[in-house]
Motif scaffolding. Structure first.
Motif, PDB file in Angstrom:
ATOM      1  N   GLY A   1       0.797  -1.232   0.000  1.00  0.00           N
ATOM      2  CA  GLY A   1       0.000   0.000   0.000  1.00  0.00           C
ATOM      3  C   GLY A   1       0.823   1.272   0.000  1.00  0.00           C
ATOM      4  O   GLY A   1       2.026   1.272   0.289  1.00  0.00           O
ATOM      5  N   GLU A   2       0.145   2.369  -0.267  1.00  0.00           N
ATOM      6  CA  GLU A   2       0.783   3.679  -0.363  1.00  0.00           C
ATOM      7  C   GLU A   2       1.562   3.993   0.911  1.00  0.00           C
ATOM      8  O   GLU A   2       1.062   3.827   2.023  1.00  0.00           O
ATOM      9  CB  GLU A   2      -0.295   4.743  -0.592  1.00  0.00           C
ATOM     10  CG  GLU A   2       0.288   6.113  -0.776  1.00  0.00           C
ATOM     11  CD  GLU A   2      -0.735   7.145  -1.238  1.00  0.00           C
ATOM     12  OE1 GLU A   2      -1.722   6.746  -1.889  1.00  0.00           O
ATOM     13  OE2 GLU A   2      -0.535   8.324  -0.940  1.00  0.00           O
ATOM     14  N   GLY A   3       2.792   4.404   0.743  1.00  0.00           N
ATOM     15  CA  GLY A   3       3.607   4.827   1.878  1.00  0.00           C
ATOM     16  C   GLY A   3       4.057   3.710   2.799  1.00  0.00           C
ATOM     17  O   GLY A   3       4.634   3.971   3.849  1.00  0.00           O
TER      18      GLY A   3
ATOM     19  N   VAL B   1       7.003 -11.215   1.372  1.00  0.00           N
ATOM     20  CA  VAL B   1       5.680 -10.630   1.582  1.00  0.00           C
ATOM     21  C   VAL B   1       4.646 -11.434   0.821  1.00  0.00           C
ATOM     22  O   VAL B   1       4.617 -11.426  -0.412  1.00  0.00           O
ATOM     23  CB  VAL B   1       5.670  -9.155   1.120  1.00  0.00           C
ATOM     24  CG1 VAL B   1       4.329  -8.512   1.444  1.00  0.00           C
ATOM     25  CG2 VAL B   1       6.810  -8.392   1.769  1.00  0.00           C
ATOM     26  N   ASN B   2       3.799 -12.153   1.553  1.00  0.00           N
ATOM     27  CA  ASN B   2       2.819 -13.019   0.890  1.00  0.00           C
ATOM     28  C   ASN B   2       1.376 -12.567   1.068  1.00  0.00           C
ATOM     29  O   ASN B   2       0.454 -13.257   0.662  1.00  0.00           O
ATOM     30  CB  ASN B   2       2.989 -14.471   1.350  1.00  0.00           C
ATOM     31  CG  ASN B   2       2.704 -14.641   2.823  1.00  0.00           C
ATOM     32  OD1 ASN B   2       2.392 -13.668   3.509  1.00  0.00           O
ATOM     33  ND2 ASN B   2       2.812 -15.859   3.311  1.00  0.00           N
ATOM     34  N   ARG B   3       1.180 -11.415   1.686  1.00  0.00           N
ATOM     35  CA  ARG B   3      -0.176 -10.855   1.728  1.00  0.00           C
ATOM     36  C   ARG B   3      -0.096  -9.332   1.643  1.00  0.00           C
ATOM     37  O   ARG B   3       0.963  -8.742   1.818  1.00  0.00           O
ATOM     38  CB  ARG B   3      -0.904 -11.294   2.991  1.00  0.00           C
ATOM     39  CG  ARG B   3      -0.238 -10.839   4.246  1.00  0.00           C
ATOM     40  CD  ARG B   3      -1.017 -11.304   5.459  1.00  0.00           C
ATOM     41  NE  ARG B   3      -0.944 -12.766   5.592  1.00  0.00           N
ATOM     42  CZ  ARG B   3      -1.551 -13.445   6.559  1.00  0.00           C
ATOM     43  NH1 ARG B   3      -2.305 -12.805   7.439  1.00  0.00           N
ATOM     44  NH2 ARG B   3      -1.416 -14.750   6.656  1.00  0.00           N
ATOM     45  N   ASP B   4      -1.229  -8.713   1.380  1.00  0.00           N
ATOM     46  CA  ASP B   4      -1.238  -7.275   1.146  1.00  0.00           C
ATOM     47  C   ASP B   4      -0.720  -6.509   2.366  1.00  0.00           C
ATOM     48  O   ASP B   4      -0.941  -6.915   3.517  1.00  0.00           O
ATOM     49  CB  ASP B   4      -2.660  -6.800   0.825  1.00  0.00           C
ATOM     50  CG  ASP B   4      -3.136  -7.304  -0.540  1.00  0.00           C
ATOM     51  OD1 ASP B   4      -2.321  -7.892  -1.280  1.00  0.00           O
ATOM     52  OD2 ASP B   4      -4.328  -7.121  -0.838  1.00  0.00           O
ATOM     53  N   VAL B   5      -0.057  -5.418   2.103  1.00  0.00           N
ATOM     54  CA  VAL B   5       0.481  -4.554   3.149  1.00  0.00           C
ATOM     55  C   VAL B   5      -0.356  -3.281   3.179  1.00  0.00           C
ATOM     56  O   VAL B   5      -0.499  -2.598   2.160  1.00  0.00           O
ATOM     57  CB  VAL B   5       1.958  -4.210   2.849  1.00  0.00           C
ATOM     58  CG1 VAL B   5       2.520  -3.299   3.932  1.00  0.00           C
ATOM     59  CG2 VAL B   5       2.787  -5.491   2.726  1.00  0.00           C
ATOM     60  N   ALA B   6      -0.898  -2.979   4.361  1.00  0.00           N
ATOM     61  CA  ALA B   6      -1.767  -1.795   4.475  1.00  0.00           C
ATOM     62  C   ALA B   6      -0.958  -0.513   4.279  1.00  0.00           C
ATOM     63  O   ALA B   6       0.225  -0.458   4.616  1.00  0.00           O
ATOM     64  CB  ALA B   6      -2.441  -1.783   5.845  1.00  0.00           C
TER      65      ALA B   6
END
Lengths: 252, 252, 252
Positions: free
Chosen positions: C177-179, C188-193
């Motif tokens: 995610g942004e920033g 990294v195997n799942r989305d990052v907030a």
């Protein structure tokens, strides 16, 4: 012999008995000692404002393999040996008989002692400080920015005889102590005590280095490695190592 | 066609219909089959005492992309394909249709079967033994020295149809069994049983390979990959794979 | 100035004030803006059927360092800067002032925003989608095949201002995610907030990005990095960042 297709500046100061391969370029601000062998497709002494006018200085008996790139502004002792496609940026200061493996990338502004060995595809960030007789294995990265991107640069410090195994990274400002071993695939975020082994991500203490046994059937300790591994070092250096090893065994 | 700027030794034994790009060098001890295409800026058959006089032998229909380096003393079957800037040292013995990705580095003294695929930036240490139809993905390293630096060399063994995912490393002497999958970013320090999946650092058993489902909406098993992935393999080979797959489903 | 040893197709459409180094090749389907500097030993606009006839288009004021390879069929905005030995395949579409570090490998079929920085030895798999002002550090790999080898391709998505630290890998289909900040040596195997920090393998949530303090003695937050790191960005962009930062501090 300089291959006729090579482009060698008449301002470059080259020693005697130099070989330069086809399609290699040697720029103006270059000083290379006697007996150098430089492979094909290299670019030696690439001009750069970051070198602040300093030349590239390489000692005697260098062997630079093909497709390598050296910027102006670095200094190397005698018997430099490189693999293919190495990149060396400005203000690298290295001692005698540095070996740099294929694809390795030295970002400059670093100091390197004598008889250091970088294996293939090593990345040495700026401000790194590397002692003597250090080993750095493939795909190791020495980083320097604690919170990227920032303007803070804290190079790691790797002390004499330390070995960093394959695909490990050393975080900014970390010291790896004399004779220490960083196990493969580790991420080292704090200082490593001399003559110890660390491994993991983040790397943790595993044992003292001399508790690891060689897998050569002898059961001898694997570290200090200089007790058994002597390939490529000068006889006088090895003789001193053996004397020290004997003294250690007598006192133990 | 050989580009006029290329430097090709009259001693090199080249087949018919060869293309050689600009600024490429072909040395004396080289034997290349018919129909090879060799890109620009390559160095082919680099002389080396470690080759003990053996030539570089490359079969028919090779495609070697630009900036690649092959030493003398290795042997390749037909339809070798490389990316850019590959390095292949002495005494690599490889079968048919090996593919070597950009920046990959084969250190020599290794054996490689038929239809093996190395993706980009793979590092194959000496004494590695690699079967047929193996896949090795980017930034994978196969190591060989259990306690570096030492004189012990124990190459890994990768069996037929095994796949090693991105940025994993295989430690010295480890066997990755037939049809096994090593997950990404793993460090494999013990043998991997055939048709299993391991992951992590150190890598641990995750499941049997056929329990993983493809993410293509079909819900089919992702492994054995030869049940569904056929791009670039000969028709006869694929027909045999499909027959075997059917037999497995009938018996299951 | 075009060096006399360079091979430049008369069909290539080059702007004014172009420099081309020795032993560099520029092919037919190439369009380069004014003021480009292209180093030695490059191959620019390599023909490829995968480009489906599209040319290589590079904007004004490009700096392409030596030994780099660009295929035909990609597009770059103004002020492209590369290190040495970069590889860029077909159908890469990038905005203004992309920087690509030495040895980095862009596999093509990807989109890249404005002011993106790839450090050395980065590997960008096909179908990657990268926003604006993104930082990707050395030896990071963006992957795309969930169960290799398969025909499924799911590129990662890296949003504006995200930073991915050294030797991390992003698994297929993951959004950073942004920033957000991905710590070094992570998988990294799942989305990052957005605006969070993750680290480890598999990567887990560590903290909000603004909880990390700069190591420059000021105690300021290290993220958003645009509050303190401005080197190489246009004045107007930096002015806007500072205005936003002030607004954030006033409202906090």
């Amino acid at each position: 012999m300089i291959h006729p297709s090579a482009i060698v500046s008449p301002k470059a100061r080259l020693g005697t008995q130099i070989e330069v391969g086809p399609f290699t370029i040697i720029h103006d601000d270059v000083q290379i000692g006697d007996g150098a062998v430089i492979g094909s497709h290299c670019e030696i002494g690439l001009p750069s404002a970051l070198a602040e006018g300093a030349p590239l200085v390489i000692g005697d008996s260098a062997l630079i393999r093909s497709h390598s790139i050296f910027y102006q502004g670095s200094t190397f002792g005698n018997r430099l040996v490189t693999g293919h496609r190495v990149t060396v940026r400005e203000k690298t200061v290295a001692g005698e008989n540095l070996q740099i493996g294929t694809l390795s990338d030295l970002q400059g502004h670093c100091t390197i002692g004598n008889y250091v060995r970088f294996h293939s595809n090593v990345h040495i960030g700026q401000k790194s400080s590397i002692g003597n007789f250090v080993w750095i294995f493939p795909y190791v990265v020495l980083t320097n920015d604690p919170h990227p991107p920032s303007t803070v640069l804290r190079g790691p410090r790797i002390e004499d005889f330390a070995a960093i195994a394959t695909m490990s990274m050393i975080l900014p400002g970390v010291t790896v102590g004399e004779g220490a071993l960083v196990g493969a695939h580790s991420s080292v975020n704090r200082d490593v005590a001399p003559n110890t082994v660390v491994a993991g991500a983040p790397a943790k203490f595993v044992c003292n280095a001399n508790e690891i046994k060689l897998k050569d059937g002898t059961g001898r300790p694997a570290y200090p490695w200089r007790d058994h591994f002597h390939r490529g070092y000068p006889e006088a250096v090895v003789a001193q190592w053996l004397k020290e090893a004997e003294a250690r065994h007598v006192s133990a």
